[in-house]
Structure formats: structure tokens, C-alpha cells
Design an enzyme around this catalytic site. Structure first.
Site: not given
Length: 904
Positions: A27, A100, A109, A111, A372, A490, A594, A650, A777, A796, A798-801, A863, A883
Site C-alpha cells: 500500500k 492503516r 481485512g 489487520m 494494488r 469481505h 504403487r 515400485r 527414502e 527417485s 521418496g520425500t514422504n518417508d 515422487c 523431473y
């Protein structure tokens, strides 16, 4: 930190400019820029975002002292430009101020704001005398006490009680038979001012401050304090806005839209924020202040004639009634409309983007209060970028970078089925405030929306009008329906920013805390309704939805993303249908198939259980022989759907206990189906029990313990590929070994795979190209990636595990404490949603570097669920991955994020 804490603007001059948003907030930077390009802006000054950080670190007293001299100089400069005096007691028109917030990015809305600051018993008399409008003066005073009392002094209703200031107004209106606030006389307002002061005294325990400087410091500090209110924190978390950014404070001379019939206020957009249409639009109110437009307490009028005509058509209003009761600004004040239209075009041309503007007309003079880059829906975002590209306003890079990847999600979800819509009962029609389709059970409070959504219920939040306190409930709801408010209320603005369907100002509805009444019919909490945010209809019950087709401008954006990407996108898919969907969205292969998901369909689970119950290798092989043709058929369909692209399959990953029943009734059914005693089933289930199955007998540990499982799956994959090649297709299987921690685990599995493949090739008299690789992983695999790459042809991640094991957080249990960790700042975001680039990311980088040091042509991908999250995709690009892979409906998001990462 800069030594300068205050930047002034006014009279065509400014110490700031548009590219200083990090310091001045969006702003403040744009107020300065509008001055520099000749747009009429009331004078004022901006206190920087760095001061907010100082304030949070050093406290109020220290920071007020540090900036006191600069704020006083800013007030003096504003006085000079506006020819008014702050704290005037008679010698000049009082300088009244708006205070403001203004963060780097818009937080509508979230703050605090204080208007009419500087008003007191002396100032109100001078304003009344010099303006010749006593009613206006006392209306401004009562608004100031209400806003300041609430925002700065914490005057609010007790739990379950209405706003005490509103209670005063409602009591007086009822007593005098008034329909609205506009009916109050000057004498009424004088009495209300005194009652408001009494409310403050009672609720705050002290008198309302009369010293303008005390008022100013209170308001400035209240804005800084509002950076850390629960609603602002929630909004930052949802929108991933860093806590350390802080907010600027903008102190600006007040101009008044409530001085009579030649004054007005409004909000406007240089293009349609919902559809992207190149049509100037917006809403205004005569004799009103800005908060009246956004609060939705009065139904605003349209700015343009065409907008007014469209509104009348939607609401069944005749042209005669429209002109008489609901004229557009273009028709009611043509000269001012022409001036506003020229300004909005100038601002859009200057910023080369759709502008969201606030304006006030004070006694016939136009003032711009804000501009803005406007929030917009996903559809509007895509259309505006393509239109501006084709108009020559922006280049391809800008068109791609202007997209918000997550907003594409709005375009990928269901819309109402046309046949179902034709049969649906239309209950009401309102303003199409935010497009999309939503169906769910009615709830009337934000808390209820959260609670019901937490139980898995889809809900529609129904409110008279929404406020910032409803934010969490709006996030939880599928859609929002309001009785009041326009396209800039709002509910409308926030819903569009969220990508939530919203219908506002619905005709003929009445909303209470417990019921929704539509034309005499009452709907209770839990009743189903459906909303069409694109057209404004409200339907009774549930209405069927369909998946939208993606073409036109969306296809053009995807083409641009393709042209500007280095990294490509695959999908996580376990069925030919999912694979085909993802391919239509632009996926170039499958990064994770899977295989365990294939064993749960139909009667397949019984063949799997037969294998589990087998007492020896011979029995297991016999059961696996029954699974072989089923697996081969699955792999055939998936490889065919991704013809010509790599498909990473897999091998079996979960522990065997996941395929067996735990309750007595299901165990009895299993025994009967497989022709064994129930005790045999119970014993087997008990033997498979593990204390920590995620770290137990699963992944490659299964394959190395029972090599016949790996052999069956490898045979099914290679046989399917051979059959496809024979038919003229180009299958590209990539066999992935899960959960390896040592290279020997991988080597043992690789030997089984390659031996099996060689046998199939000999049997079929043909060969197909295939790869053998692994999922990284386990941290040890990343640490020894150079050894692993001597065997693996691809990694590959396996970023979850990998996240789970690096943090030591259980994905199944982390929900109990992660929200608290984020709230307390221990973590900035959920590491299972956005990749932890510092810790887990370091392992990914190490794995890539070490792996390619041993095998330069090593194919690298990701993956885990992070593959469709934009900041994680950008990290993968920087790290050099080939990838990312994600769920089918996240593919367009990942493609866009990959292009943006390459262009930055």
C-alpha cells in the site's frame, strides 16, 4: 536496517516508489508511486515494515521514541500539503487521519484500521462549522469512537454478546423507528457520541482519549500489534507469508465520502476479478465511508452502466426501477466517472496488471486512496495474462511468472453437471462473488464449519455477512453464502483470494444464528444446499458435478510453461485411468506406480492372502502364479496409457500385515474363503504383528526375504512390456526397488530382476529397454548415494518417508503436534506439505551430487507429495532433478512451477 523509518508522500512528490514494497509494504509503495505519476492522492506518510520488526523485538516505548521525530515531521509535511492542522482548536480545519496497515502482499481485512483519527469534542465543532454539515461531523466522530474503541482500546462484547456500540445504535433505531443509520439526525448522533464514550469508560475502565497525539500513537501501535492477531497469523500460515516480513503503517489525511449527496466512496477493478473480462467494474455508495462498501452493511451500486444493467438483469429489476433507484456512477455522476475511468486505465497501463483500487469523492473531488495488483480467481488469472500477452502489454516470461500455481487448482475441480442443474430447484439468486461449484451441509458459524469439516463433512458457511473473524471457517467450507454484501465485500474478496465459491447478497434470504429462510422456507444446520459462484444461483439439496475440460487460455498457459521449462513433470498413478487423466494434463510419464494398490481390488486380496498364508516357498509361488496374469494386465494398461514415456513401477512396499484382517469376523471370513481353520489365520496375523511396521519388514526387505515376490512382479512388468512392443507400442518400464539402506540390498534385488527379465526375453524371442533403480527414502541411502548409483540407473526421492525418517516424525501421528509447532514458530510450515529444504533438502542435494559423481547419466526425480508443491518444485529445479512427480490433478500446477523456477 535503514536509519530512515518514515517516508512521506503528497502533492505529486514522494520519498518512496513502487519497487520499495519490501520496505514500505504494497500500500505504501503504491501510494508513493501514484503521487509520482500524477494521480490525486491525499498526503501522508508510511512507517516502514522494518519498524514493525523493531516493535516486536524492542517493544512499544523504545520504538515510539526512536521514530517520534520522524512521525512529527511527517505530520507537519501532511499539514502543509492538505492546508489543515493536526490537533486544531479553531485556527484551521482539523487534519484528521486514517491509520492503516500495509504488508508486502495484500492481506484484506486481516489487520487493523482506524479512520477519522484526531476527532474530539473541539475538532467535531470546527468540522461541523467549516463543512456546514453538522450531521457529517458527528457521524464521523461516532465512527471514530467505535473503531478506535474496538481496535485500540479492546472494547468488545462479552462472550455471546453483540458489539456494544452496535447495541446502542440498534436500541435508538428501534426506539425512533428508523430503518437504517442514514436516518439519524445530527442531534441523534450527538447523543450517540456521548453514549459511545460511556461504553468506552465502562468497558475499558478509562476515558476515551481526547489528545490527537495520544490517539495517533495508540493507532500506530495497534496496527503493529495486529500483525500478530490470530486471524493475521492464520492468514499468513494459509498463504505462506513469512512472519518476519511485518507490516508497514500508512498515516494519511482523511477525505470524506460521507459529506452529502456530492460525495461518495467505492472500490473498483480495472478488469473483472472473477472472469478476467477486460471490463472496468466496481461498486460505490453515495454519502458513505469506505468501510461501508467492504462491510456489506449497505448494498452498493455498480460503477459502470453495463455493470448496473447486468446486476438488474440478474435480480429481475426493470430498467425504469434501475435508473430510478440503482443508477450507476457512470449515469449519476458522469464527469466524475470519466475522471475515475481515466485514472483506472492510467494505473493499469502503468503497472501492466489488473488494479484493485479504492477511491473517495469528497464534495465533487476525486481522490485515490489505494491501488494494488488485484486478487483474482484462477480463471481470471489465466485469462488476464493471455489477454495482456496477446495485447502486447507483457511478454511470455511475465505471463508465466504472473500465475500463482496453486490457483490453477480452481480450474481442475468439478463444476455442476448441466443436466443436474436443469433439474435443480433454484432457491435464490445473488451476486456471483467467486466462481465455482460447491455443495454441502449448512452451518452458520465459523467454528461449526471447522468442526464439521474436521469430521469429513462438506459444508457451506451461511452468514449475514462475513468478517475477518470468520477466516478459519471460510477456509474449512466448500463455499460461502451471505445475505448482504456486494462484489467487493469481505466475503467476496477473501473467497476469490482463497479460490472458494461464494454467492453474496442473495435475493429473498434471511440469515440468523440458527436458520436460513428463503422465501418462507426454513433451512436448518445440516440441510444440504448447493452454490453456483459463477452465476449466483443457490440450489436446494446436492447437485451433481463433473470434471471441467481444459482448453483455450489454460492450454496457452500450459504451452508457455512447456516452452520455458527445463524440468519435466510425471504423475503418481496406479491405474490406466489415472495415467490417462495425468497425460491429458501434460504429464510425461509416471514417477510412482504403487503396485500394492493393485492388490486390493475385487477378489485380488484373497489371492494375496493365500500367498501370505502359504507355509513354504512352493506354496507362495503357487499363489503368486495366480496373481501374475492380474499384475501383467495392470502393467500392460498403465504402460500403454503412458506409451513413449517412462513408467516407474515400485515393487511391493508395505508390510504384509496390511493385507490381513484384524477383527475376528473378518478373520473368520478369511478362514472360510481360503479353506483353513480360523486359528491358522489368527496365528498368521499375530506372527505378522510389528511394533513399528513403518520401519519393519517391508520394501526391499520383503523382496530379499521372499525373492519369489520380486520375481513375479518383474516377470509381470517385462511380459507386459514385450506384449506392447509386439503390438507396436513403445513401453519404457523403470523398475524401482523401495526402502534400500545399503547397496547390497539393492544389488540382491537387481540380480533377481535382471535374471527374470533375461528369462522372459528368451521365452518371447524379443527384448525391451528397461531400467532398474531405487527410491531414496532412508537417510543412509542418500549418504551413500555414490555406492548405490553403481547399481541404480535412476534415483527417485521418496520425500514422504525421507521427511519422516529425517525428522523422526510419524506421518500418522504428527497431526497432534505439528499445528502447535507451526503456531509457536518451531516450524514455519508442515514439512510433509512443503519440503524442508534445509534438512531433508540437504540429503536430496547430497544424494544427487554423490549419485552423479558415480554415474553421470543417472536419472533423478522426486515422487513424494512434495512433487506438486510449488516451492518444493523450485528447489528440485535448483538441485538439478530431471523431473518431479505428483498426483494427476497437481500436474498442471507442477508444470507451471517448473517453468517459473526456470525463468527466475
Amino acid at each position: 536496517m535503514s536509519n530512515k523509518r518514515v517516508y512521506t508522500f503528497g502533492d505529486g512528490k514522494a520519498e518512496g516508489r513502487a519497487d520499495m514494497k519490501n520496505l514500505l509494504g504494497g500500500k505504501g509503495a503504491n501510494l508513493a508511486e501514484m503521487n509520482l505519476i500524477g494521480v490525486p492522492v491525499p498526503a501522508g506518510f508510511t512507517i516502514t515494515t522494518e519498524v514493525c520488526t523493531e516493535y516486536n523485538q524492542k517493544g512499544r516505548e523504545a520504538v515510539v521514541e526512536l521514530m517520534k521525530a520522524e512521525v512529527e515531521a511527517g505530520i507537519a509535511a501532511t499539514e502543509k500539503v492538505m492546508n489543515a492542522k493536526f490537533g486544531s482548536k479553531g485556527e484551521a480545519f482539523p487534519l484528521l487521519l486514517s491509520v492503516r496497515s500495509g504488508a508486502r502482499v495484500s492481506m484484506p481485512g486481516m489487520m487493523n484500521t482506524v479512520l477519522n483519527l484526531g476527532m474530539n469534542d473541539d475538532a467535531v465543532k470546527i468540522v461541523a462549522e467549516k463543512s456546514g454539515n453538522e450531521k457529517f461531523a458527528y457521524d464521523s466522530y461516532r465512527r471514530f469512537i467505535h473503531m478506535y474503541g474496538d481496535v485500540v482500546m479492546g472494547v468488545d462484547g462479552e462472550e455471546g454478546e453483540h458489539d456494544p456500540f452496535e447495541m446502542v445504535l440498534d436500541r435508538i433505531k428501534e426506539a425512533k423507528g428508523y430503518d437504517s443509520d442514514a436516518d439519524f439526525t445530527a442531534e441523534d448522533l450527538k447523543g450517540i457520541v456521548e453514549e459511545y464514550k460511556a461504553v468506552v469508560k465502562e468497558r475499558a475502565g478509562k476515558d476515551f482519549p481526547t489528545d490527537p497525539w495520544e490517539q495517533l500513537w495508540g493507532a500506530i501501535c495497534a496496527v503493529f500489534d495486529s500483525w500478530n492477531t490470530p486471524r493475521a497469523i492464520l492468514y499468513r500460515q494459509k498463504e505462506q507469508i513469512p512472519e518476519e516480513w511485518g507490516t508497514a503503517v500508512n498515516v494519511q489525511a482523511m477525505v470524506y465520502g460521507n459529506m452529502g449527496e456530492t460525495s461518495a466512496t467505492g472500490v473498483c477493478f480495472s478488469r473483472d476479478a472473477a472472469t478476467g473480462e477486460d471490463q472496468f467494474n466496481g461498486e460505490y455508495l453515495v454519502n458513505a465511508q469506505g468501510e461501508d462498501v467492504v462491510a456489506g452493511v449497505r448494498t452498493p451500486l455498480e460503477i459502470t452502466k453495463i455493470g448496473s444493467q447486468r446486476w438488474a438483469e440478474r435480480n429481475g429489476t426493470s430498467e425504469a426501477d434501475r435508473l430510478a433507484k440503482f443508477p450507476s456512477l457512470e449515469e449519476a455522476m458522469p464527469q466524475l466517472y470519466a475522471e475515475l475511468n481515466a485514472v483506472q486505465q492510467k494505473l493499469e497501463d502503468h503497472y501492466s496488471d489488473m488494479q484493485d483500487m479504492e477511491f473517495t469523492v469528497q464534495d465533487g473531488k476525486l481522490w485515490m486512496l489505494q491501488t494494488r495488483n488485484g486478487k483474482r480467481t484462477g480463471a481470471a488469472m489465466v485469462k488476464m495474462a493471455i489477454d495482456m500477452l496477446e495485447e502486447g502489454r507483457i511478454d511470455e516470461k511475465t505471463a508465466v511468472l504472473r500465475q500463482e500455481p496453486n490457483k490453477l487448482d480452481e480450474l481442475l475441480h468439478p463444476v455442476f453437471d448441466k443436466e443436474a442443474i436443469a433439474k435443480a430447484n433454484v432457491l435464490s439468486k445473488g451476486l456471483p462473488a467467486s466462481p465455482g461449484a460447491a455443495t454441502g451441509k449448512i452451518v452458520f458459524t465459523a467454528d461449526a464449519a471447522e468442526q464439521w469439516a474436521a469430521r469429513g463433512e462438506k459444508v457451506i458457511l451461511v452468514r449475514r455477512e462475513t468478517s475477518p473473524e470468520d477466516l478459519a471457517g471460510m477456509y474449512a467450507a466448500e463455499g460461502i453464502l451471505t445475505e448482504r454484501g456486494g462484489m467487493t465485500s469481505h466475503a467476496a474478496v477473501v473467497a476469490r483470494g482463497m479460490g472458494k465459491c461464494c454467492v453474496s447478497s442473495a435475493a429473498g434470504i434471511s440469515v440468523s444464528h440458527t436458520a436460513l429462510k428463503i422465501k418462507g422456507v426454513e433451512f436448518k444446520e445440516g440441510d444440504f444446499i448447493s452454490l453456483n459462484g459463477t452465476t449466483g444461483e443457490v440450489y436446494e439439496g446436492e447437485v451433481a458435478t463433473i470434471t471441467p475440460s481444459l482448453d483455450g487460455d489454460f492450454a496457452k498457459i500450459m504451452d508457455l510453461a512447456e516452452r520455458h521449462s527445463r524440468m519435466y513433470v510425471r504423475t503418481n498413478a496406479d491405474t490406466p485411468a489415472d495415467a490417462q487423466t495425468a497425460r491429458e494434463f501434460g504429464a510425461k510419464g509416471i514417477g510412482l506406480c504403487r503396485t500394492e494398490h493393485m492388490f486390493f481390488e475385487g477378489d485380488r486380496i484373497w489371492k494375496m492372502r493365500e500367498m501370505i498364508l502359504a507355509e513354504n516357498e512352493e506354496g507362495r509361488k503357487a499363489a503368486l502364479a495366480k496373481l501374475l496374469p492380474i499384475q501383467r494386465e495392470d502393467f500392460y494398461g498403465i504402460l500403454k496409457a503412458m506409451d513413449g514415456f517412462g513408467v516407474t513401477i515400485r515393487l511391493l512396499d508395505p508390510p504384509l500385515h496390511e493385507f490381513t484382517p484384524n477383527d475376528a469376523a473378518s478373520q473368520k471370513e478369511m478362514a472360510e474363503k481360503l479353506g483353513v481353520a480360523v486359528e491358522v489365520v489368527k496365528d498368521k496375523v499375530e506372527s505378522l504383528h510389528e511394533f513399528n511396521p513403518m520401519l519393519g519388514h517391508r520394501g526391499c526387505r520383503l523382496g530379499n526375504t521372499y525373492p519369489e515376490i520380486t520375481e513375479m512382479q518383474a516377470r509381470a512388468i517385462i511380459e507386459a512390456a514385450c506384449e506392447l512392443k509386439k503390438e507396436g507400442f513403445d513401453p519404457k518400464p523403470e523398475i524401482m526397488v523401495p526402502l534400500i539402506g545399503t547397496v547390497k540390498e539393492l544389488k540382491m534385488q537387481e540380480e533377481i530382476i535382471r535374471t527374470t527379465a533375461a528369462k522372459v526375453f528368451e521365452e518371447k524371442g524379443m527384448e525391451v529397454d528397461y531400467l532398474v533403480g531405487t527410491m531414496i527414502e532412508i537417510p543412509r541411502a542418500a549418504l551413500t548415494a555414490d555406492e548405490v548409483a553403481e547399481v541404480a540407473e535412476f534415483f527417485s526421492f521418496g520425500t514422504n518417508d525421507l521427511t519422516q525418517m529425517t525428522f523422526g516424525y510419524s506421518r500418522d501421528d504428527a497431526g497432534k503436534f505439528l499445528p502447535v509447532y507451526i503456531e509457536k514458530g518451531i516450524l514455519k510450515q508442515d514439512p510433509f506439505q512443503a519440503l524442508d529444504q534445509t534438512g531433508v533438502g540437504q540429503l536430496v542435494e547430497m544424494g544427487c551430487d554423490k549419485g552423479r559423481s558415480a554415474r553421470p547419466d543417472l536419472k533423478l526425480g522426486i515422487c513424494g507429495e512434495h512433487g506438486g508443491e510449488p516451492s518444493s518444485v523450485e528447489f528440485c529445479h535448483r538441485t538439478g532433478l530431471d523431473y518431479v512427480s505428483c498426483s494427476p490433478f497437481r500436474v498442471p500446477i507442477a508444470r507451471l512451477a517448473a517453468a517459473q523456477a526456470n525463468l527466475r
